[in-house]
Design a protein around this motif. Structure first.
Motif, PDB file in Angstrom:
ATOM      1  N   THR A 144      24.620  29.741  27.469  1.00  0.00           N
ATOM      2  CA  THR A 144      23.707  28.666  27.070  1.00  0.00           C
ATOM      3  C   THR A 144      22.334  29.001  27.640  1.00  0.00           C
ATOM      4  O   THR A 144      22.204  29.850  28.526  1.00  0.00           O
ATOM      5  CB  THR A 144      24.153  27.311  27.642  1.00  0.00           C
ATOM      6  OG1 THR A 144      24.077  27.378  29.077  1.00  0.00           O
ATOM      7  CG2 THR A 144      25.568  26.967  27.218  1.00  0.00           C
ATOM      8  N   ARG A 145      21.318  28.321  27.147  1.00  0.00           N
ATOM      9  CA  ARG A 145      19.974  28.564  27.690  1.00  0.00           C
ATOM     10  C   ARG A 145      19.935  28.162  29.165  1.00  0.00           C
ATOM     11  O   ARG A 145      19.291  28.821  29.979  1.00  0.00           O
ATOM     12  CB  ARG A 145      18.940  27.790  26.870  1.00  0.00           C
ATOM     13  CG  ARG A 145      17.526  28.056  27.264  1.00  0.00           C
ATOM     14  CD  ARG A 145      17.101  29.505  27.109  1.00  0.00           C
ATOM     15  NE  ARG A 145      17.010  29.961  25.737  1.00  0.00           N
ATOM     16  CZ  ARG A 145      16.713  31.200  25.374  1.00  0.00           C
ATOM     17  NH1 ARG A 145      16.474  32.132  26.286  1.00  0.00           N
ATOM     18  NH2 ARG A 145      16.669  31.551  24.102  1.00  0.00           N
ATOM     19  N   TYR A 160      31.203  15.764  25.321  1.00  0.00           N
ATOM     20  CA  TYR A 160      32.574  15.243  25.332  1.00  0.00           C
ATOM     21  C   TYR A 160      32.855  14.611  23.972  1.00  0.00           C
ATOM     22  O   TYR A 160      31.940  14.257  23.229  1.00  0.00           O
ATOM     23  CB  TYR A 160      32.741  14.189  26.418  1.00  0.00           C
ATOM     24  CG  TYR A 160      32.532  14.705  27.813  1.00  0.00           C
ATOM     25  CD1 TYR A 160      33.517  15.471  28.446  1.00  0.00           C
ATOM     26  CD2 TYR A 160      31.355  14.426  28.506  1.00  0.00           C
ATOM     27  CE1 TYR A 160      33.314  15.945  29.725  1.00  0.00           C
ATOM     28  CE2 TYR A 160      31.146  14.903  29.789  1.00  0.00           C
ATOM     29  CZ  TYR A 160      32.135  15.656  30.398  1.00  0.00           C
ATOM     30  OH  TYR A 160      31.948  16.137  31.668  1.00  0.00           O
ATOM     31  N   ASN A 161      34.130  14.443  23.697  1.00  0.00           N
ATOM     32  CA  ASN A 161      34.493  13.789  22.444  1.00  0.00           C
ATOM     33  C   ASN A 161      34.080  12.322  22.472  1.00  0.00           C
ATOM     34  O   ASN A 161      34.093  11.678  23.526  1.00  0.00           O
ATOM     35  CB  ASN A 161      36.004  13.865  22.222  1.00  0.00           C
ATOM     36  CG  ASN A 161      36.419  15.274  21.858  1.00  0.00           C
ATOM     37  OD1 ASN A 161      35.603  16.078  21.425  1.00  0.00           O
ATOM     38  ND2 ASN A 161      37.698  15.574  22.045  1.00  0.00           N
ATOM     39  N   PHE A 162      33.697  11.815  21.318  1.00  0.00           N
ATOM     40  CA  PHE A 162      33.375  10.399  21.210  1.00  0.00           C
ATOM     41  C   PHE A 162      33.641   9.969  19.780  1.00  0.00           C
ATOM     42  O   PHE A 162      33.736  10.804  18.877  1.00  0.00           O
ATOM     43  CB  PHE A 162      31.913  10.133  21.580  1.00  0.00           C
ATOM     44  CG  PHE A 162      30.931  11.000  20.843  1.00  0.00           C
ATOM     45  CD1 PHE A 162      30.537  10.681  19.539  1.00  0.00           C
ATOM     46  CD2 PHE A 162      30.414  12.151  21.429  1.00  0.00           C
ATOM     47  CE1 PHE A 162      29.653  11.490  18.853  1.00  0.00           C
ATOM     48  CE2 PHE A 162      29.530  12.963  20.731  1.00  0.00           C
ATOM     49  CZ  PHE A 162      29.156  12.638  19.449  1.00  0.00           C
ATOM     50  N   ASP A 163      33.786   8.665  19.605  1.00  0.00           N
ATOM     51  CA  ASP A 163      33.866   8.113  18.253  1.00  0.00           C
ATOM     52  C   ASP A 163      32.463   7.800  17.806  1.00  0.00           C
ATOM     53  O   ASP A 163      31.581   7.538  18.620  1.00  0.00           O
ATOM     54  CB  ASP A 163      34.706   6.828  18.247  1.00  0.00           C
ATOM     55  CG  ASP A 163      36.169   7.138  18.561  1.00  0.00           C
ATOM     56  OD1 ASP A 163      36.648   8.205  18.133  1.00  0.00           O
ATOM     57  OD2 ASP A 163      36.805   6.324  19.259  1.00  0.00           O
ATOM     58  N   GLN A 166      16.797  12.165  20.299  1.00  0.00           N
ATOM     59  CA  GLN A 166      15.976  13.244  20.871  1.00  0.00           C
ATOM     60  C   GLN A 166      16.129  13.354  22.383  1.00  0.00           C
ATOM     61  O   GLN A 166      15.827  14.392  22.973  1.00  0.00           O
ATOM     62  CB  GLN A 166      14.513  13.058  20.480  1.00  0.00           C
ATOM     63  CG  GLN A 166      14.292  13.138  18.979  1.00  0.00           C
ATOM     64  CD  GLN A 166      14.876  14.417  18.402  1.00  0.00           C
ATOM     65  OE1 GLN A 166      14.401  15.500  18.709  1.00  0.00           O
ATOM     66  NE2 GLN A 166      15.920  14.304  17.603  1.00  0.00           N
ATOM     67  N   THR A 167      16.601  12.318  23.019  1.00  0.00           N
ATOM     68  CA  THR A 167      16.952  12.390  24.431  1.00  0.00           C
ATOM     69  C   THR A 167      18.463  12.384  24.601  1.00  0.00           C
ATOM     70  O   THR A 167      19.020  13.170  25.372  1.00  0.00           O
ATOM     71  CB  THR A 167      16.357  11.183  25.203  1.00  0.00           C
ATOM     72  OG1 THR A 167      14.945  11.216  25.048  1.00  0.00           O
ATOM     73  CG2 THR A 167      16.714  11.243  26.681  1.00  0.00           C
ATOM     74  N   LEU A 168      19.121  11.531  23.857  1.00  0.00           N
ATOM     75  CA  LEU A 168      20.564  11.349  24.072  1.00  0.00           C
ATOM     76  C   LEU A 168      21.370  12.587  23.685  1.00  0.00           C
ATOM     77  O   LEU A 168      22.300  12.960  24.413  1.00  0.00           O
ATOM     78  CB  LEU A 168      21.051  10.120  23.276  1.00  0.00           C
ATOM     79  CG  LEU A 168      22.526   9.752  23.442  1.00  0.00           C
ATOM     80  CD1 LEU A 168      22.891   9.592  24.922  1.00  0.00           C
ATOM     81  CD2 LEU A 168      22.843   8.465  22.681  1.00  0.00           C
ATOM     82  N   ILE A 169      21.023  13.235  22.578  1.00  0.00           N
ATOM     83  CA  ILE A 169      21.832  14.386  22.157  1.00  0.00           C
ATOM     84  C   ILE A 169      21.771  15.523  23.185  1.00  0.00           C
ATOM     85  O   ILE A 169      22.819  16.045  23.593  1.00  0.00           O
ATOM     86  CB  ILE A 169      21.433  14.874  20.738  1.00  0.00           C
ATOM     87  CG1 ILE A 169      21.679  13.761  19.697  1.00  0.00           C
ATOM     88  CG2 ILE A 169      22.182  16.148  20.363  1.00  0.00           C
ATOM     89  CD1 ILE A 169      23.136  13.404  19.466  1.00  0.00           C
ATOM     90  N   LYS A 227      24.906  17.010  25.205  1.00  0.00           N
ATOM     91  CA  LYS A 227      25.228  18.442  25.187  1.00  0.00           C
ATOM     92  C   LYS A 227      25.373  18.984  26.601  1.00  0.00           C
ATOM     93  O   LYS A 227      26.176  19.870  26.860  1.00  0.00           O
ATOM     94  CB  LYS A 227      24.155  19.223  24.420  1.00  0.00           C
ATOM     95  CG  LYS A 227      24.291  19.056  22.919  1.00  0.00           C
ATOM     96  CD  LYS A 227      23.101  19.628  22.166  1.00  0.00           C
ATOM     97  CE  LYS A 227      23.143  21.140  22.104  1.00  0.00           C
ATOM     98  NZ  LYS A 227      22.025  21.646  21.266  1.00  0.00           N
ATOM     99  N   ALA A 228      24.591  18.443  27.507  1.00  0.00           N
ATOM    100  CA  ALA A 228      24.683  18.877  28.905  1.00  0.00           C
ATOM    101  C   ALA A 228      25.811  18.160  29.649  1.00  0.00           C
ATOM    102  O   ALA A 228      25.977  18.356  30.847  1.00  0.00           O
ATOM    103  CB  ALA A 228      23.348  18.642  29.601  1.00  0.00           C
TER     104      ALA A 228
END
Lengths: 806, 263
Positions: free
Chosen positions: A286-287, B2-5, B31-34, B38-39
């Motif tokens: 990852t970055r 993580y998995n989510f509905d 734009q902030t939440l995704i 991902k982190a």
């Protein structure tokens, strides 16, 4: 009239067709049947004792195939270092063990502790969270001065201290240098840092290990600048796999900038694990991982001094540098601050006496190694900032002071062990002055001032050393590898050629420019030539691409192999033409008998080689394929003069680059368009270092600039339209193409002129600040204008970049 | 991640209902939440996308002459559709992030997140906007409570933001070189009855009004009126890119420039 093909033509980059249409084949594009994915659990502390790594719960998680820890690698070798430096006392450098996965201790944030292999990447990441890691934290050593203090915590317990080596160059000259300083009419002193950088190639690193049980062959697909070197290092030193059972493929690679030269743990892991689980194993960085696992660049802290006589001639130079190695020795790390830095300290000047001291230091940070320029930017920056400071202290014109001290006769043996074969520093400076429109500067400055801005002009020269060689010399200097290159030229029956080169193209356009050379030599169309690289199963041997060496070394190997092809083809042609071999001439793709109208086409000869019905079978073998290895007799020495014009907003400290001119001497140029592109890219990285980029750690060893939210990469809008010229050409005297290399020049040559220009702008506004460290960020400029150099020196300073003497 | 509905309601009422689920979280432009997801820094069980709620989209003028922007309206839409009504705000929207961010990011998302370096909070506070949610209306002065803190309750959605339109307004931004978020940015709005000055990027407490500048500009709307004012460095953010003192200094410079741009 520009040529439309061959050497000197700006042929369009053929590889761009696939890159620009999304048809490149990068390592992450490769997916193997049944592949598993690995996720590395990395240390989030900089220094500590691993007291427990419990994977038992994680091992039972869904999809987990196997979890590996440091203990699994006790039986294999550690990561090797490819260069051993001998210190000023004649002792070998301290060389710590470098495990594939951390064992016993962790030594930097990002060091891999465990590797989780699972059916999917998400499953591997889930399982990683179930691993229990207990670390007894130890005090981290981040600042180099702290690291070498008596009683400092040791990064490696088995070493006597954190000092890797204390290198003196040339140690025998030290007394004479010190004596010259005593007799100097003027001494200029400068302390500076060369800021640590993260390379940030567009494509992060990727590795895929594959193992074939039926024949025992390993394959590693990896984002490497030198697949053969990885094969040798990983095969021989880490995993004990013989080269004939190990294939390393580096397909399309999206930028390297040095950080993809080195052999990394993830490559060894994927190769090892593929056999262990009998499935391909894939890792894609990852970055965020790239920031804490790709080798960083630069990170020197230097005190440099110039002695001058009463006539402003440079009489002696001495420099003391602390060079950060990080926590482990990356593949070529020890060579960067020594042989790639000390040997360049003469620059473009005939300073008769030079002494260079370098202390390489271990700290609890990511390993530091070569990054575009590698040692040479550090040398250039300190020298060219120093010369500017000399000029201002003496009240003389910075260009005039440079011109007065230029080396003008070649070959020139420097006091730092290298011999420049050719160059014309006056010519590049003349060209630069013309490009920079210095006559118009006063008017441009007035225009800026009318807007409430300040304008500054800065200049610098540079000398580069490319194509590090010859092998027998670098062996004496500590290299554990040869530095030749190989090429195989395979001619097909119908006349097309495939050149298999050990150089690796990861953006440089070799597939185009290398073909131009062969096309020129034979006199055929470039489209008849394909360049193959990046696969150890196709290319006989290769040392790869770094240090601007590809055309000078790899290109020369290709020329030698092509010469062999031409020599054999002439034999065949002489048979076909029933003429003496000495009378055969090759021109425009046809062999003719001198002084006659008898000729035979290239394709007729190549067909005869493979369908040898009418062929001198008693004298020569059928077929037309030749290999050559080329080991250069010396480095090449590109050089140039750069200028930068900035506008500075005194209210905010914000600097914009208004003009940038680069006059380079690369010797002969194969493809001017590609060379211009290489300079553009180098300039972007050099200007990025000067104005924006800053890799900073806090005192606990946490990376503060660990993402693009805090690590400022230069963008197109931060950069000017460059004025680039490479018409000054003094061909290299010792390679067949007369080429010198151009890949790093922009990054080496640009930082000093940017800083020189900013200081000039500030002086014009009444702010006489003798020095500011890079990056010359708005807040640093503002601080300097309001509190002087001392205030500027405190801005943006963290544990990692605080000066040792501060 | 993580998995989510994921729930994709088409009305505000359905969205509010969906948000009553355990560990549910609204997703606007992401734009902030995704990147946070991902982190793996957030672990919602259900993401309630506001993307398909038409009643939360669009730009219009109400009877009181206020510019009303639906909570799920993208920056790109505001940039285009607010231009005729409130150019100062349209210009702010036009300079958020890059085209990809502007085509996904929404005003409601920005204001609900209240990043201390976001642009929209300065526009909303500087305009004296009213933040409308599914259950109430909140004055901007009461809405922004601190860094990443707002008056929103759990499960409450920003459905609309109503902006009084000033005589003129200007947003002056000095970017942080890496993220290109504001290092310091100032939104100055001149109304018939006074001037509002909102500052973002600078304070540990998030967006705030610089009242000294407001007072000075309300009696004399000129750059000179603020040229000698100095913002206090107390409670300013200090990081790799700017010390508290530098940020405090930039507040003055940006304010002066914002006013000069309107003169």
């Amino acid at each position: 009239m520009p040529k439309d093909g061959g050497i000197g033509a700006s042929s369009k980059r053929r590889e761009d067709v696939r890159f620009l249409t999304g048809n490149g084949n990068y390592t992450d594009d490769i997916n193997m049947r049944g592949q598993a994915y690995v996720h590395f659990l990395r240390s989030d502390v900089a220094h500590g004792t691993l007291t427990n790594v419990d994977v038992s719960a994680a091992a039972d998680m869904p999809g987990v195939v196997q979890i590996f820890t440091g203990a699994d690698f006790e039986a294999v070798g550690g990561m090797p270092c490819g260069w051993q430096v001998t210190d000023k006392h004649g002792e070998a450098m301290q060389e710590p063990k470098h495990p594939v996965l951390a064992h016993g201790k962790v030594r930097h944030v990002g060091e891999p502790i465990a590797a989780i292999v699972a059916d999917t990447l998400a499953q591997a990441r889930d399982a990683a969270e179930a691993i229990v890691v207990e670390i007894d934290e130890l005090p981290a050593v981040i600042n180099m001065k702290d690291a070498v203090k008596e009683g400092a915590p040791k990064v490696h317990d088995e070493l006597t201290s954190n000092l890797c080596y204390d290198w003196g160059f040339v140690e025998e000259n030290k007394g004479a240098v010190d004596e010259a300083f005593k007799n100097a009419a003027h001494v200029t002193t400068l302390e500076l840092t060369n800021n640590r950088l993260v390379a940030n190639p567009m494509e992060p690193r990727v590795a895929i290990g594959d193992y074939n049980r039926s024949d025992g062959e390993h394959t590693l697909y990896t984002t490497s600048q030198n697949p053969h070197v990885i094969r040798l290092l990983m095969g021989a030193f880490v995993l004990g796999i013989p080269e004939h059972k190990l294939r390393v493929v580096a397909p399309d690679v999206g930028g390297g900038f040095g950080t993809k030269i080195f052999h990394y743990q993830e490559e060894a892991f994927c190769t090892f694990a593929a056999k262990a689980i009998n499935r391909p194993v894939k890792w894609t960085s990852t970055r965020s991982e790239a920031f804490i696992s790709d080798a960083h660049g630069r990170d020197h802290v230097t005190k440099i001094q110039m002695a001058l006589d009463a006539d402003n001639n440079f009489t002696a130079l001495r420099t003391d540098t602390y060079a950060n190695m990080g926590a482990y020795l990356s593949t070529f790390a020890p060579s960067v601050p020594t042989w790639l830095h000390g040997t360049l300290m003469a620059g473009n000047y005939k300073t008769p006496l030079i002494y260079v001291n370098v202390k390489a230091v271990f700290t609890n940070t990511v390993p530091v190694d070569a990054y575009r320029g590698a040692g040479r930017p550090e040398a250039t920056y300190q020298l060219e900032r120093l010369v500017d400071k000399c000029a201002h202290e003496l009240g003389v014109d910075p260009i005039a002071l440079r011109r007065q001290n230029f080396i003008t006769e070649f070959p020139y043996a420097t006091p730092v062990a290298v011999e420049y074969d050719t160059g014309d520093y006056v010519a590049t400076m003349d060209k630069l002055e013309e490009m920079a429109d210095m006559a118009g500067f006063a008017a441009r400055r007035a225009e800026s001032e009318a807007k409430g801005k300040l304008r500054g002009f800065g200049v610098n020269c540079y000398i580069e050393a490319c194509g590090i060689a010859p092998s027998n010399l670098v062996g004496q200097l500590g290299a554990r590898a040869g530095l030749y290159e190989s090429a195989t030229v395979r001619v097909n029956a119908t006349g097309g050629l495939v050149v298999m080169t050990g150089s690796h193209s990861h953006g440089q356009g070799h597939e185009t420019s290398f073909a131009q050379v062969v096309a020129e030599m034979i006199g055929i169309d470039e489209s008849m030539i394909d360049i193959v690289h990046g696969d150890t199963s196709k290319v006989p041997m290769g040392m790869g691409t770094y240090g601007s060496r590809s055309i000078a070394v790899g290109g020369s190997a290709m020329v030698r192999a092509t010469e062999k092809i031409i020599a054999k083809a002439k034999k065949i042609a002489s048979h076909l033409l029933e003429a003496s071999e000495g009378d055969i001439e090759l021109k425009d793709g046809a062999f003719s008998v001198a002084g006659t109208d008898k000729s035979v086409a290239w394709g007729d000869v190549t067909l005869a080689a493979y369908v040898p019905h009418n062929y001198p079978l008693d004298d020569i073998e059928p077929g037309l394929e030749e290999t050559a290895f080329y080991d250069p007799s010396n480095f090449t020495y590109p050089s140039g003069a750069y200028s930068c014009e900035v506008e500075l907003d005194p209210d905010t400290g914000h600097v914009t680059i208004e003009r940038f001119a680069a006059a380079d001497d690369f010797g002969n140029v194969i493809n001017p368009m590609i060379v211009t592109g290489q300079v553009h890219g180098g300039l972007a990285q050099g200007i990025g270092q000067a104005l924006m980029e800053n890799c900073a750690y806090d005192d606990e060893g946490q990376l503060l600039s660990a993402s693009y939210m805090d690590y400022a990469m230069p963008r197109a809008s931060d950069l000017p339209m460059y004025d680039v010229d490479h018409s000054c050409q003094t061909p290299c005297t010792h390679n067949p193409l007369g080429v010198k290399g151009c890949g790093e020049a922009g990054a080496i040559g640009s930082p000093p002129s940017v800083v020189n220009a900013v200081l000039d702008a500030m002086r014009s506004g009444g702010f006489d600040v003798p020095h500011m460290d890079m990056p010359v960020s708005p807040q640093r400029v503002w601080a300097a204008m309001h509190g002087g150099a001392e205030a500027a020196a405190k801005v943006g300073v963290t544990a990692s970049n605080a000066k040792p003497n501060a | 991640m993580y998995n989510f509905d994921i729930a994709k309601p088409t009305t505000i009422a359905d969205a509010v209902q969906a948000l009553t689920a355990d560990e549910a979280q609204p997703l606007s432009g992401g734009q902030t939440l995704i990147p946070t997801l991902k982190a793996r820094l957030a672990m919602p069980s259900t993401l309630v996308s506001l993307h398909a709620i038409d009643e939360m989209k669009g730009v219009c003028m109400d009877d009181e002459g206020r510019l009303c922007i639906g909570g799920a309206t993208t920056h790109a839409t505001v940039m285009k559709e607010a231009e005729a009504h409130y150019p100062g705000l349209a210009s702010l929207a036009a300079r958020i992030g890059d085209p990809a961010v502007r085509n996904r990011g929404t005003i409601g998302g920005s204001i609900a997140n209240n990043d201390p370096s976001a642009c929209y909070p300065a526009g909303a506070l500087g305009s004296g906007a009213t933040i409308c949610t599914n259950s109430r209306e909140i004055a901007a002065d009461d809405y922004f409570l601190g860094m990443f803190e707002t008056a929103l309750e759990e499960g409450e959605i920003v459905t609309e933001v109503k902006f009084p339109v000033p005589e003129k307004a200007h947003y002056e931004k000095f970017i942080q070189p890496a993220s290109r978020f504001p290092l310091v940015a100032v939104f100055v709005a001149k109304f018939a009855d006074g001037v509002r000055v909102a500052v973002t990027g600078a304070s540990n407490n998030g967006v705030f009004r610089w009242t000294e500048a407001e007072t000075a500009l309300s009696s004399n709307f000129s750059a000179d009126a603020v040229s000698n004012l100095k913002a206090s460095a107390d409670d300013m953010i200090s990081d790799l890119h700017g010390s508290a003192e530098y940020r405090a200094h930039l507040i003055g410079v940006m304010t002066k420039r914002a006013v000069a741009a309107m003169s």
